[in-house]
Scaffold this motif. Structure first.
Motif, short mmCIF file in Angstrom:
data_model
loop_
_atom_site.label_atom_id
_atom_site.label_comp_id
_atom_site.label_asym_id
_atom_site.label_seq_id
_atom_site.Cartn_x
_atom_site.Cartn_y
_atom_site.Cartn_z
N LEU A 62 0.83 -1.22 0.00
CA LEU A 62 0.00 0.00 0.00
C LEU A 62 0.86 1.26 0.00
O LEU A 62 0.48 2.29 -0.58
CB LEU A 62 -0.96 -0.02 1.19
N LYS A 63 2.03 1.18 0.60
CA LYS A 63 2.96 2.32 0.59
C LYS A 63 3.38 2.63 -0.87
O LYS A 63 3.43 3.78 -1.28
CB LYS A 63 4.20 1.99 1.44
N ALA A 64 3.65 1.58 -1.62
CA ALA A 64 4.04 1.77 -3.03
C ALA A 64 2.84 2.29 -3.83
O ALA A 64 3.00 3.16 -4.71
CB ALA A 64 4.56 0.46 -3.62
N ARG A 65 1.66 1.79 -3.54
CA ARG A 65 0.46 2.28 -4.24
C ARG A 65 0.26 3.78 -3.96
O ARG A 65 -0.02 4.56 -4.86
CB ARG A 65 -0.77 1.49 -3.77
N GLU A 66 0.45 4.14 -2.72
CA GLU A 66 0.30 5.54 -2.34
C GLU A 66 1.33 6.42 -3.05
O GLU A 66 1.00 7.48 -3.59
CB GLU A 66 0.45 5.67 -0.82
N ALA A 67 2.58 5.96 -3.09
CA ALA A 67 3.63 6.73 -3.75
C ALA A 67 3.31 6.88 -5.25
O ALA A 67 3.51 7.95 -5.84
CB ALA A 67 4.99 6.04 -3.57
N TYR A 68 2.81 5.82 -5.85
CA TYR A 68 2.48 5.85 -7.28
C TYR A 68 1.41 6.90 -7.57
O TYR A 68 1.58 7.76 -8.45
CB TYR A 68 2.00 4.46 -7.72
N PHE A 69 0.33 6.86 -6.83
CA PHE A 69 -0.77 7.79 -7.14
C PHE A 69 -0.49 9.21 -6.65
O PHE A 69 -1.06 10.16 -7.18
CB PHE A 69 -2.10 7.24 -6.63
N THR A 70 0.40 9.35 -5.69
CA THR A 70 0.83 10.70 -5.30
C THR A 70 1.60 11.32 -6.47
O THR A 70 1.42 12.49 -6.81
CB THR A 70 1.70 10.65 -4.03
N LEU A 71 2.43 10.50 -7.11
CA LEU A 71 3.18 10.98 -8.28
C LEU A 71 2.25 11.34 -9.44
O LEU A 71 2.44 12.35 -10.12
CB LEU A 71 4.18 9.89 -8.72
N LEU A 72 1.22 10.52 -9.66
CA LEU A 72 0.35 10.72 -10.82
C LEU A 72 -0.77 11.75 -10.58
O LEU A 72 -1.41 12.20 -11.54
CB LEU A 72 -0.26 9.39 -11.28
N ALA A 73 -1.00 12.11 -9.32
CA ALA A 73 -2.13 12.99 -8.99
C ALA A 73 -2.17 14.29 -9.80
O ALA A 73 -3.25 14.70 -10.25
CB ALA A 73 -2.15 13.28 -7.49
N PRO A 74 -1.02 14.96 -10.04
CA PRO A 74 -1.07 16.21 -10.80
C PRO A 74 -1.66 16.07 -12.21
O PRO A 74 -2.01 17.06 -12.84
CB PRO A 74 0.39 16.66 -10.86
N SER A 75 -1.80 14.86 -12.70
CA SER A 75 -2.39 14.66 -14.04
C SER A 75 -3.90 14.80 -14.00
O SER A 75 -4.54 14.83 -15.06
CB SER A 75 -2.03 13.26 -14.55
#
Ligand SMILES: O=C(O)CCC(=O)C(=O)O
Ligand SMILES: [Fe+2]
Length: 325
Positions: A62-75
């Motif tokens: 879940l930590k990796a999932r969170e990091a992934y979508f934090t990165l993609l959120a600005p899109s």
């Protein structure tokens, strides 16, 4: 005893070529990482896959999932008011602006159509939390080194694909992984790792019943055909040679493939921490993500080899669009 789910999934499952009929669907056999290794090896050999419940700590996934979508959120991909770890798609957006990393939906240079979302999804492969931590998770590495007996020769290949299946978009078609690993021996192992919970209809992987033996037969017939049609050794190894479908897939549509071969697709819901190991000939595909809550399906496929044997060295670099593999 492993838990064997005895009933077929009852909810509708959609694939690229439509709705699977109930008799085309069965349940993936569950295993626990704590069962004796010899039992697990036997099952892997028999089924062509091993679905390990809770191999990885849920919080690490879940930590990796969170990091992934934090990165993609600005899109703008995420629904307003939701948390990155939830990975909920904003249903007011056009799904075509947020295409998943799926073979077949690309421009001429191997790049999926889409702007910032696609750039950030690609960038995620380079992020230290992904390539240095998640992909090298010690629990997965150590399980595979013991399970295979490769020990210190166990090598996780650097190239991997983070598959972000947004709701309703196209899913990966029917294939086995050796098609893309032909510059190496057929001794590799894939770990498909769901990065988050995936509902039964949330776009998880589906495995063709007994698909590893069929995949081996198909590979043999590709080689025979290559010889008959006079392909060079180099062309034969190319996943995209003229005898293959474009993109190297066996078929775009799992439904028709199941009908043609009279075999079921096996699936399940997945939870963060689960891992499926599969052989290089195991035939698999993915369902279309129909999650009722618009949860984006994220997963990665990590390949492991015995580094003392010849392996496909084209997989030694981080994934980029159009890298030819
Ligand atoms: O995640 C997907 O949709 C495809 C993954 C895959 O094909 C693999 O694990 O080999
Ligand atoms: Fe695959």
């Amino acid at each position: 005893m492993p838990h064997v789910a005895d009933s077929s999934p009852l909810i509708p499952l959609y694939v690229n070529d439509g709705l699977l009929r109930p008799e085309q669907v069965g349940s993936l056999r569950h295993s626990s990482p704590h069962e004796p290794l010899d039992d697990l090896r036997r099952r892997y050999g028999h089924d062509g896959y091993l679905f390990l419940k809770g191999l990885l700590p849920r919080e690490d996934v879940l930590k990796a999932r969170e990091a992934y979508f934090t990165l993609l959120a600005p899109s703008g991909v995420l629904a307003p008011g939701t948390l990155p770890v939830e990975g909920v798609f904003d249903k007011d957006k056009d799904k075509l602006d947020f295409p998943g990393m799926v073979t077949g939906s690309t421009d001429g240079n191997g790049r999926p159509r889409g702007g910032r979302f696609v750039d950030l999804a690609l960038q995620a492969h380079e992020e230290p939390w992904y390539k240095d931590e998640f992909c090298k998770h010690p629990t997965l590495h150590s399980f595979i080194s013991k399970f295979t007996g490769w020990g210190d020769n166990t090598l996780g290949l650097t190239r991997s694909l983070l598959r972000n299946n947004t709701p309703q978009n196209k899913a990966i078609g029917v294939h086995y992984d050796q098609i893309f690993l032909r510059y190496g021996e057929d001794t590799s192992m894939t770990a498909w790792v769901p990065m988050g919970d995936i509902a039964l209809d949330g776009g998880g992987l589906i495995y063709l019943e007994g698909g590893h033996t069929l995949g081996r037969d198909i590979e043999t017939s590709f080689y025979d055909l290559a010889k008959e049609t006079g392909l060079s050794e180099e062309e034969t190894r190319n996943a995209f040679n003229k005898n293959m479908m474009s993109g190297g897939l066996l078929a775009d549509g799992p439904k028709e493939f199941s009908e043609a071969h009279g075999r079921k697709w096996l699936t399940t819901n997945y939870e963060a921490g689960d891992v499926v190991l599969h052989t290089p000939y195991t035939i698999h595909a993915s369902t279309i993500n129909k999650d009722p809550n618009n949860v984006i399906r994220l997963g990665t496929d990590l390949r492991f080899v015995d580094s003392s044997r010849p392996y496909d060295r084209r997989w030694s670099n981080v994934y980029t669009f159009g890298d030819g593999v």
